[in-house]
Design a protein around this motif. Structure first.
Motif, PDB file in Angstrom:
ATOM      1  N   LYS A  57      27.095  32.308  32.756  1.00 58.39           N
ATOM      2  CA  LYS A  57      27.667  32.820  34.002  1.00 58.39           C
ATOM      3  C   LYS A  57      29.171  32.938  33.799  1.00 58.39           C
ATOM      4  O   LYS A  57      29.780  32.065  33.169  1.00 58.39           O
ATOM      5  CB  LYS A  57      27.415  31.874  35.173  1.00 58.39           C
ATOM      6  N   GLU A  59      33.036  35.585  34.515  1.00 57.69           N
ATOM      7  CA  GLU A  59      33.793  36.677  35.108  1.00 57.69           C
ATOM      8  C   GLU A  59      34.295  37.614  34.010  1.00 57.69           C
ATOM      9  O   GLU A  59      34.527  37.183  32.880  1.00 57.69           O
ATOM     10  CB  GLU A  59      35.009  36.132  35.871  1.00 57.69           C
ATOM     11  N   TYR A  66      40.987  40.319  37.765  1.00 55.20           N
ATOM     12  CA  TYR A  66      39.564  40.041  37.964  1.00 55.20           C
ATOM     13  C   TYR A  66      38.835  41.328  38.333  1.00 55.20           C
ATOM     14  O   TYR A  66      39.287  42.110  39.156  1.00 55.20           O
ATOM     15  CB  TYR A  66      39.377  39.001  39.061  1.00 55.20           C
ATOM     16  N   ASN A  69      31.820  39.529  38.564  1.00 58.10           N
ATOM     17  CA  ASN A  69      30.987  38.409  38.114  1.00 58.10           C
ATOM     18  C   ASN A  69      29.846  38.947  37.252  1.00 58.10           C
ATOM     19  O   ASN A  69      29.393  40.087  37.462  1.00 58.10           O
ATOM     20  CB  ASN A  69      30.395  37.653  39.304  1.00 58.10           C
ATOM     21  N   GLU A 131      27.985  42.411  38.343  1.00 56.65           N
ATOM     22  CA  GLU A 131      27.926  42.641  39.787  1.00 56.65           C
ATOM     23  C   GLU A 131      28.377  44.061  40.127  1.00 56.65           C
ATOM     24  O   GLU A 131      27.906  44.665  41.090  1.00 56.65           O
ATOM     25  CB  GLU A 131      28.829  41.617  40.485  1.00 56.65           C
ATOM     26  N   LEU A 168      28.822  32.873  42.174  1.00 53.54           N
ATOM     27  CA  LEU A 168      28.144  32.272  41.024  1.00 53.54           C
ATOM     28  C   LEU A 168      27.934  30.782  41.190  1.00 53.54           C
ATOM     29  O   LEU A 168      27.022  30.207  40.601  1.00 53.54           O
ATOM     30  CB  LEU A 168      28.942  32.543  39.747  1.00 53.54           C
TER      31      LEU A 168
END
Length: 380
Positions: A57, A59, A66, A69, A131, A168
């Protein structure tokens, strides 16, 4: 680029990770998909493994900001390859993965089948489920990464997974199973639905105290997938765990120790929660006069740690040096019949460590219950 990436990587605790684990598992992930372009960086937050499986998991950052995810699935396919070989077929450059995401909010649970693509850089099949795939407003994806993105590609987006990926921290479990393609790539050979080979935790099960009746089949739950949990800590009061009871465990027909009254108890503390090649950790109680059948381990190793009481352990006659002073007795080995074994007294603090190919079993002549904890794992 965010400077804290390098700050994180150079801290003492992550320097240890560079030695113990692969460096790319710390944060920067050299061999993950989008890092073929320096515009993308990964922050890998959690990694869980089980046998040939690795799930991450984390990013993705694009141009220092950013972006999305993700979860990433890697699979080295050892068990699936063996199953396919039995069919006189070979695994090619792609296979299929059934995946179910299990966040805390049951309403956000979802499942799908996605293709995994072989990557020689990691010698594994993989997919990254993001995502989001849309580039930020006023920007675009790098031309070296864009061909990896899209439906059934190495980097993909599943709309049904988006609610689970938004947070997450709440994604606590992932269930997985793997199979070959219905059509072999690139040859185009069609495989019948009933002939497709799966790796879905082959013949694995876990024990649940559904019934107090000894050896009741209701206590054995068959698994049809692998489960990886992202919970970080567990605290279990073993005294509050209901035991599962077994009559004549690890004994077959003809064993003179079999009896309707030969019943032992097992408190199953951890099973599917364990990662890597670990199978279970449980507490065993052998009442006075009861026996756990002597058996041989093939492809697994197990440790017994005696907690209370005393008993007699049975070990393969030539399996352990330094047991010459103990008597040799004939014991019925599960599935193998009578064999010579060493009879060794055990008491609290003693550890029995049985490697693959080794034999062990235990008897409690009394008068107090014998209690030990057992820890089993695959050797591969």
């Amino acid at each position: 680029m965010r400077t804290e990436f390098n700050d994180i990587f150079n801290t003492p605790e992550n320097s240890v990770f560079k030695v113990v684990f692969f460096p790319d598992r710390v944060y920067h992930a050299y061999s993950l998909s989008a890092t073929r372009s320096p515009r993308y960086r990964y922050n890998v937050q959690e990694v869980r493994n089980a046998l040939d499986i690795c799930v991450m998991k984390g990013e993705v950052f694009l141009d220092g900001a950013y972006y999305s995810n993700i979860i990433r699935i890697e699979y080295r396919a050892g068990r699936l390859i063996e199953g396919i070989r039995e069919k006189n077929r070979y695994l090619k450059d792609q296979l299929q993965c059934w995946v179910r995401v299990l966040p805390e909010d049951a309403g956000n649970q979802a499942e799908a089948i996605v293709p995994l693509h072989y990557d020689p850089r990691i010698d594994a099949y993989y997919v990254e489920i993001w995502e989001n795939l849309e580039p930020p407003v006023g920007s675009s994806h790098d031309f070296t990464v864009l061909p990896l993105m899209g439906y059934q590609n190495e980097i993909t987006r599943l709309s049904e997974f988006v609610p689970a990926l938004k947070d997450l921290d709440t994604l606590k479990k992932v269930e997985l199973a793997f199979r070959e393609n219905a059509v072999q790539i690139p040859r185009g050979y069609h495989i019948g639905v009933d002939d497709i080979v799966w790796d879905n935790a082959y013949m694995r099960s876990h024990e649940v105290p559904n019934s107090p009746n000894p050896s009741d089949s209701a206590n054995t739950v068959k698994d049809s997938n692998y489960e990886l949990t992202f919970q970080r800590d567990f605290l279990v009061d073993a005294n509050q765990v209901e035991p599962v009871r077994y009559r004549n465990p690890m004994m077959d027909e003809g064993n003179p120790d079999t009896s309707d009254n030969n019943i032992i108890e097992m408190r199953w503390l951890f099973q599917r929660e364990l990662g890597g090649s670990l199978v279970f950790f449980h507490e065993v109680t052998v009442p006075a006069g009861a026996v756990e059948g002597t058996h041989q381990h093939i492809g697994t190793e197990e440790l017994y740690y005696i907690v209370s009481g005393s008993g007699l352990a049975y070990l393969g006659e030539d399996d352990m040096p330094g047991t010459e002073q103990f008597p040799t007795v004939e014991r019925w080995i599960y599935g193998l019949g009578p064999q010579p074994c060493k009879e060794v007294p055990v008491s609290p603090g003693h550890v029995i460590f049985t490697k693959s190919g080794g034999i062990h079993g235990i008897r409690n002549p009394g008068p107090e219950p014998l209690k030990f904890v057992a820890f089993l794992y695959h050797t591969a």
